[in-house]
Design an enzyme around this catalytic site. Structure first.
Site, short mmCIF file in Angstrom:
data_model
loop_
_atom_site.label_atom_id
_atom_site.label_comp_id
_atom_site.label_asym_id
_atom_site.label_seq_id
_atom_site.Cartn_x
_atom_site.Cartn_y
_atom_site.Cartn_z
N TYR A 53 0.83 -1.21 0.00
CA TYR A 53 0.00 0.00 0.00
C TYR A 53 0.86 1.26 0.00
O TYR A 53 1.97 1.24 0.51
CB TYR A 53 -0.90 0.03 1.24
CG TYR A 53 -1.97 -1.02 1.27
CD1 TYR A 53 -2.33 -1.76 0.14
CD2 TYR A 53 -2.66 -1.30 2.45
CE1 TYR A 53 -3.32 -2.73 0.20
CE2 TYR A 53 -3.65 -2.26 2.52
CZ TYR A 53 -3.98 -2.97 1.40
OH TYR A 53 -4.96 -3.92 1.46
N SER A 236 -13.70 -4.08 1.46
CA SER A 236 -14.68 -3.44 0.59
C SER A 236 -16.12 -3.67 1.06
O SER A 236 -17.00 -4.01 0.25
CB SER A 236 -14.53 -3.91 -0.87
OG SER A 236 -13.29 -3.52 -1.39
N LEU A 238 -18.23 -1.54 1.72
CA LEU A 238 -19.06 -0.53 1.08
C LEU A 238 -18.99 -0.65 -0.45
O LEU A 238 -19.39 0.27 -1.17
CB LEU A 238 -18.63 0.88 1.51
CG LEU A 238 -18.68 1.13 3.01
CD1 LEU A 238 -18.14 2.51 3.34
CD2 LEU A 238 -20.09 0.97 3.55
N GLY A 241 -17.19 2.05 -2.35
CA GLY A 241 -17.89 3.32 -2.39
C GLY A 241 -19.19 3.30 -3.17
O GLY A 241 -19.94 4.29 -3.14
N GLY A 245 -23.64 5.66 -2.99
CA GLY A 245 -24.49 6.27 -4.01
C GLY A 245 -23.79 7.33 -4.84
O GLY A 245 -24.39 7.91 -5.76
#
Length: 347
Positions: A53, A236, A238, A241, A245
């Site tokens: 990362y 992940s 969500l 992202g 929405g």
């Protein structure tokens, strides 16, 4: 904050985990340190990073920066004893780390020391293999997955080499526990079997993708987790992202993940935004923020989960923390399952 044991270890982790994969790229160091303070103050004691990362994009030039930023926070905050730090060694890669070389016992001994130096700590609480050297069906490879070229004997030798090196690191006091990432049910049972048969460190966790939009874990992996006491570290949650929405209607916000990598790692298909809208509508029906609903849903699963979320900005983190105490009703959970049956695996 709900706390849980990490596998069969005595390590206690929060059921939310702060991911750091944008630190050093999208997230400047000063903001990253503020996020870590905010998360810990909210009761989140679990931080996850990796030697590769930051991402978006991932590159040889920036590999290790996220660990270094976490390490600088550890040094400056004086709060090392309050947090559980997880990191990962990279598998075979396009050249981001070690010119593409994956891990074996020799590499692990070197990589652990390098991560310790960047993290500015004496011990890593959870040391993970980022993906199997033999290959993986994760990251949309499930659609064409072909394990027929694998050599079982070679895989067993590799696993024993890795577990032996990890045992050396545990005995040296450099790591406390171990885990896998992007792994299969067969792989996890082999890691645990070999560890038990040879008195070597046992996998405590597996870090796989898991969200309302990606539920590959729900069958074989779930059974493995329950029977083998393996904690899922879901990444992940969500859906990169999507469940905020922010991409609906074809929107591509500046500096968003979609603006940087084009298709969210293969997640953008013709079905993705329509299915996302179904979940957004379901949240609205119940008066819920969709991100809060997505995170709260992780707590309803019939296996142990600590959900790893990433927030590029402190404002995003504050918004997410506002839903920390949310519990979903049985009705909401039933409608989520019905939605999944109607719209399975959109990507």
């Amino acid at each position: 904050m709900k706390m849980l044991k990490l596998g069969r270890t005595d390590i206690e982790i929060s059921d939310w985990c702060l991911g750091t994969m944008t630190y050093g790229n999208q997230t400047p160091e000063i903001d990253a340190h503020q996020q870590m303070d905010m998360a810990l103050d909210a009761g989140i004691n679990f931080f996850d990073t990796a030697e590769a990362y930051p991402v978006n994009p991932i590159s040889a030039e920036t590999a290790g920066l996220s660990e270094s930023i976490v390490g600088n926070w550890i040094k400056s905050s004086g709060r090392r004893d309050d947090v559980v730090i997880a990191t990962k060694v990279s598998g075979p890669n396009p050249g981001w780390v070690r010119d593409g070389r994956g891990y074996d016992g020799e590499v692990i001994r070197e990589a652990v020391d390098a991560s310790l130096k960047r993290l500015q700590t004496d011990v890593i609480d959870l040391y993970q293999m980022h993906w199997p050297v033999r290959g993986s069906y994760m990251f949309r490879q499930n659609w064409t997955y072909d394990p027929s070229g694998q050599d079982r004997a070679q895989t067993m030798d590799h696993m024993m080499d890795v577990l032996t090196a990890l045992d050396d690191m545990v005995e040296a006091g450099k790591i406390r526990s171990i885990g896998m990432s992007n792994e299969s049910a067969w792989g996890m049972t082999q890691w645990t079997r070999l560890a038990e048969e040879n008195n070597l460190p046992r996998m405590a966790s597996v870090q796989n993708e898991y969200s309302l939009m990606c539920r590959l874990y729900d069958t074989d992996m779930a059974e493995m987790a329950v029977n083998e006491d393996i904690t899922l570290l879901s990444f992940s949650p969500l859906a990169c992202g999507l469940l905020s929405g922010k991409y609906q209607g074809g929107a591509v916000p500046d500096a968003s993940r979609l603006s940087l990598n084009g298709d969210l790692g293969g997640r953008m298909t013709d079905r993705t935004l329509p299915v996302t809208q179904v979940y957004l509508d379901l949240a609205a029906k119940h008066g819920l923020d969709p991100m809060h609903m997505a995170m709260a849903w992780q707590r309803t699963r019939p296996f142990p989960v600590s959900a790893i979320f990433g927030t590029t900005t402190t404002a995003q983190l504050k918004h997410l923390l506002d839903g920390l105490s949310l519990s979903l009703s049985d009705e909401t959970c039933q409608e989520i399952d019905a939605t999944h049956r109607t719209h399975p695996m959109p990507y």
